[in-house]
Design an enzyme around this catalytic site. Structure first.
Site, mmCIF file in Angstrom:
data_model
loop_
_atom_site.group_PDB
_atom_site.id
_atom_site.type_symbol
_atom_site.label_atom_id
_atom_site.label_comp_id
_atom_site.label_asym_id
_atom_site.label_seq_id
_atom_site.Cartn_x
_atom_site.Cartn_y
_atom_site.Cartn_z
ATOM 1 N N HIS A 28 0.850 -1.187 0.000
ATOM 2 C CA HIS A 28 0.000 0.000 0.000
ATOM 3 C C HIS A 28 0.883 1.234 0.000
ATOM 4 C CE1 HIS A 28 -3.093 2.873 1.174
ATOM 5 N NE2 HIS A 28 -3.935 1.975 0.710
ATOM 6 N N ASP A 52 -7.943 -5.371 0.021
ATOM 7 C CA ASP A 52 -8.459 -6.214 -1.056
ATOM 8 C C ASP A 52 -8.076 -7.682 -0.923
ATOM 9 O OD1 ASP A 52 -9.728 -4.154 -2.471
ATOM 10 O OD2 ASP A 52 -7.813 -3.487 -3.271
HETATM 11 N N1 CMC Z 1 4.149 -7.606 -4.908
HETATM 12 C C1 CMC Z 1 5.498 -7.589 -5.068
HETATM 13 N N2 CMC Z 1 6.265 -6.501 -4.880
HETATM 14 C C2 CMC Z 1 5.647 -5.367 -4.519
HETATM 15 C C3 CMC Z 1 4.249 -5.304 -4.336
HETATM 16 C C4 CMC Z 1 3.500 -6.473 -4.538
HETATM 17 N N3 CMC Z 1 2.177 -6.467 -4.378
HETATM 18 N N4 CMC Z 1 3.905 -4.048 -3.982
HETATM 19 C C5 CMC Z 1 5.034 -3.334 -3.946
HETATM 20 N N5 CMC Z 1 6.092 -4.132 -4.258
HETATM 21 C C6 CMC Z 1 7.525 -3.735 -4.284
HETATM 22 C C7 CMC Z 1 7.846 -2.917 -5.523
HETATM 23 O O1 CMC Z 1 8.277 -3.751 -6.574
HETATM 24 C C8 CMC Z 1 8.933 -2.011 -4.994
HETATM 25 O O2 CMC Z 1 10.118 -2.775 -4.912
HETATM 26 P P1 CMC Z 1 11.569 -2.054 -5.166
HETATM 27 O O3 CMC Z 1 11.695 -1.033 -4.064
HETATM 28 O O4 CMC Z 1 12.558 -3.162 -5.084
HETATM 29 O O5 CMC Z 1 11.477 -1.442 -6.525
HETATM 30 C C9 CMC Z 1 8.498 -1.716 -3.558
HETATM 31 O O6 CMC Z 1 7.724 -2.853 -3.170
HETATM 32 C C10 CMC Z 1 7.661 -0.454 -3.418
HETATM 33 O O7 CMC Z 1 6.551 -0.559 -4.302
HETATM 34 P P2 CMC Z 1 5.938 0.649 -5.153
HETATM 35 O O8 CMC Z 1 5.249 0.082 -6.348
HETATM 36 O O9 CMC Z 1 6.994 1.681 -5.370
HETATM 37 O O10 CMC Z 1 4.897 1.213 -4.124
HETATM 38 P P3 CMC Z 1 3.690 2.164 -4.457
HETATM 39 O O11 CMC Z 1 3.375 2.897 -3.214
HETATM 40 O O12 CMC Z 1 3.958 2.965 -5.685
HETATM 41 O O13 CMC Z 1 2.499 1.146 -4.850
HETATM 42 C C11 CMC Z 1 0.688 -0.356 -4.650
HETATM 43 C C12 CMC Z 1 1.520 0.733 -3.948
HETATM 44 C C13 CMC Z 1 -0.555 -0.652 -3.830
HETATM 45 C C14 CMC Z 1 0.238 0.149 -6.034
HETATM 46 C C15 CMC Z 1 1.562 -1.632 -4.815
HETATM 47 O O14 CMC Z 1 1.945 -2.122 -3.535
HETATM 48 C C16 CMC Z 1 0.846 -2.731 -5.600
HETATM 49 O O15 CMC Z 1 0.915 -2.736 -6.832
HETATM 50 N N6 CMC Z 1 0.160 -3.690 -4.917
HETATM 51 C C17 CMC Z 1 -0.629 -4.705 -5.594
HETATM 52 C C18 CMC Z 1 -1.971 -4.117 -6.044
HETATM 53 C C19 CMC Z 1 -2.928 -3.910 -4.892
HETATM 54 O O16 CMC Z 1 -3.098 -4.786 -4.044
HETATM 55 N N7 CMC Z 1 -3.589 -2.747 -4.883
HETATM 56 C C20 CMC Z 1 -4.604 -2.416 -3.872
HETATM 57 C C21 CMC Z 1 -4.160 -1.312 -2.966
HETATM 58 S S1 CMC Z 1 -5.195 -1.103 -1.520
HETATM 59 C C22 CMC Z 1 -6.760 -0.680 -2.076
HETATM 60 C C23 CMC Z 1 -6.840 0.467 -3.007
HETATM 61 O O17 CMC Z 1 -6.085 1.436 -2.953
HETATM 62 O O18 CMC Z 1 -7.724 0.444 -3.838
#
Ligand code: CMC
Length: 428
Positions: free
Chosen positions: A307, A364
């Site tokens: 998140h 989720d």
């Molecule tokens: N699986 C594997 N690696 C992950 C995941 C994941 N679900 N989420 C983040 N990471 C890694 C990412 O690759 C990055 O690694 P590194 O630092 O080595 O490059 C690190 O963790 C930070 O991730 P980010 O993508 O920079 O973080 P963000 O704040 O931009 O993204 C997020 C947040 C929710 C989009 C992301 O965690 C994600 O894609 N999660 C899966 C989708 C999901 O479950 N979304 C629902 C969110 S909660 C409800 C809502 O908002 O609607």
């Protein structure tokens, strides 16, 4: 003395006030940055460090896993309130008295009729259309059947627009489902509660009676409360952004629905179940999928994990996980993907990749398992999220308009070509 922040550019110092929220969050107020520096701007893709507004609706502390609506803990609201009470709280700022709540519900009921002509629009969609596309289109179409602009200086106008959409949105959501499943549209029954009525509109069989099931009604009510607001997330920011151009409430909401649809946001609940099903069909080896999620050359992500703000347990996920166990056992449903989900969670919480990046299950991760146990199909999951988020979007839109916020218009750093001489087509 109030704090300030000093910024130094080319040896010249600029001072900016630091503002503090009621929960002691600090923010450097850079409203005057461009004018005092002669055009310097800031850059922050994804707004990871940028506050877009001051808001009194929802407080979220991602480090400690705290979520409160208008000061009330999400755990208390999920346990003790019902969805309409929470909707009222989010929009108007206070918990309603019984009388206020009754009036709110009566006013919503007054507007639950959706113009028959909207059915013609629905008819034009193919059955295979995703419910989120249908919902955003129909919400937008409602503009044509209702006053398109709301006089935000009139409490009455604002109130009418809000109760109208709270009334009609569950109808549209249920219709999107019935269209997809080839069933006649149902108008519901105003003698039922808000959530019970929605379930009737979804599940009443053309030739059968609808029997309300308290376990299902309570479980859905709780899920909707947990989804009702989450401060400046992608869809809410979209609603505020679109509304900041003084577009009407319904048009702003329609944009928010589209933003929610994406798999990184609300669409994750559908993506989670699809992922869990894939793992099951592949033999249930959670470890294999954990490795894929960690592999930077593999686009696979563990859906329902991570998140932007929570760097600790998402408090909503905690409540939903417990609720999933309770609801499935009360309904006598056994879902093998629940065990796969628990296995993935256990492995992730012990794995340094997830631990170091502070990736925990989010709202989720378990919600889809409950929706499915209630008989709600996977393609409807994100629409259920939208139904829950509706009061939050409305509250945020109302706050933005009442605070007379300026039109949202971010800056950029241009990295394209500098000035070039135009070449006539024959010389290119
Ligand atoms: N699986 C594997 N690696 C992950 C995941 C994941 N679900 N989420 C983040 N990471 C890694 C990412 O690759 C990055 O690694 P590194 O630092 O080595 O490059 C690190 O963790 C930070 O991730 P980010 O993508 O920079 O973080 P963000 O704040 O931009 O993204 C997020 C947040 C929710 C989009 C992301 O965690 C994600 O894609 N999660 C899966 C989708 C999901 O479950 N979304 C629902 C969110 S909660 C409800 C809502 O908002 O609607």
């Amino acid at each position: 003395m109030s704090k300030t922040a000093i910024l130094e550019i080319d040896g010249k110092k600029y001072e900016f006030p630091v503002i503090k929220g009621t929960e002691n969050e600090e923010a450097i107020d850079i409203k005057t940055l461009r004018s005092v520096t002669g055009g310097v701007t800031t850059i922050d893709p994804g707004y990871k460090n940028t506050g877009s507004c001051e808001s009194a609706i929802t407080f979220l502390n991602g480090e400690e896993g705290v979520l409160r609506y208008r000061g009330y803990a999400i755990e208390d609201l999920a346990e003790k309130a019902d969805f309409l009470e929470v909707a009222y709280l989010l929009i108007f700022g206070e918990l309603p008295s019984q009388q206020e709540l009754n009036k709110f519900h009566e006013d919503i009921k007054q507007h639950s009729h959706v113009d028959e002509d909207v059915k013609k629009i629905l008819d034009g969609f193919p059955k295979s259309a995703h419910p989120m596309g249908v919902l955003s289109s129909l919400t937008s179409a409602l503009v044509a059947f209702n006053p398109s602009s709301v006089n935000v200086d009139s409490e009455e106008d604002m109130y009418n627009a809000m109760v109208r959409i709270l009334a009609k949105f569950p109808v549209l959501t249920a219709w999107a489902y019935r269209k997809r499943t080839g069933q006649p549209l149902d108008y519901g029954d105003d003698s039922l509660g808000y959530v019970d009525n929605f379930l009737k509109m979804m599940f009443k069989k053309p030739h059968g009676e609808y029997k309300s099931n308290k376990v299902v009604v309570d479980a859905l009510d709780k899920l909707l409360i947990l989804h009702a607001d989450h401060e400046q997330n992608c869809s809410t920011s979209t609603v505020r952004m679109v509304g900041s151009s003084h577009a009407g409430l319904f048009a702003s909401l329609s944009a928010g629905i589209n933003a929610l649809w994406g798999p990184l946001h609300g669409g994750a609940n559908q993506a989670v179940i699809e992922m869990l099903e894939n793992i099951k069909e592949d033999g249930g080896d959670t470890h294999k999928f954990m490795q894929k999620a960690k592999d930077k050359n593999d686009p696979f992500r563990l859906m329902g994990f991570g998140h932007r703000v929570y760097k600790n347990f998402d408090p909503r996920a905690r409540i939903i996980k417990k609720s999933a166990d309770d609801v499935l056992s009360a309904l006598g449903v056994e879902d093998p993907v629940l065990n796969i989900a628990k296995g993935l969670e256990k492995e992730a919480l012990e794995d340094s990749y997830f631990v170091d990046r502070k990736l925990y299950p989010n709202v989720d991760f378990y919600s889809g398992i409950i929706y499915r146990a209630m008989g709600i199909p996977v393609e409807m999951f994100t629409a259920m999220f939208a139904l829950g988020r509706l009061p939050g979007w409305i509250a945020q839109w109302r706050e933005m308009r009442l605070r007379k916020e300026p039109i949202g218009r971010p800056r950029q750093v241009y990295i394209g070509e500098t000035h070039r001489e135009f070449k006539p087509i024959e010389k290119r």
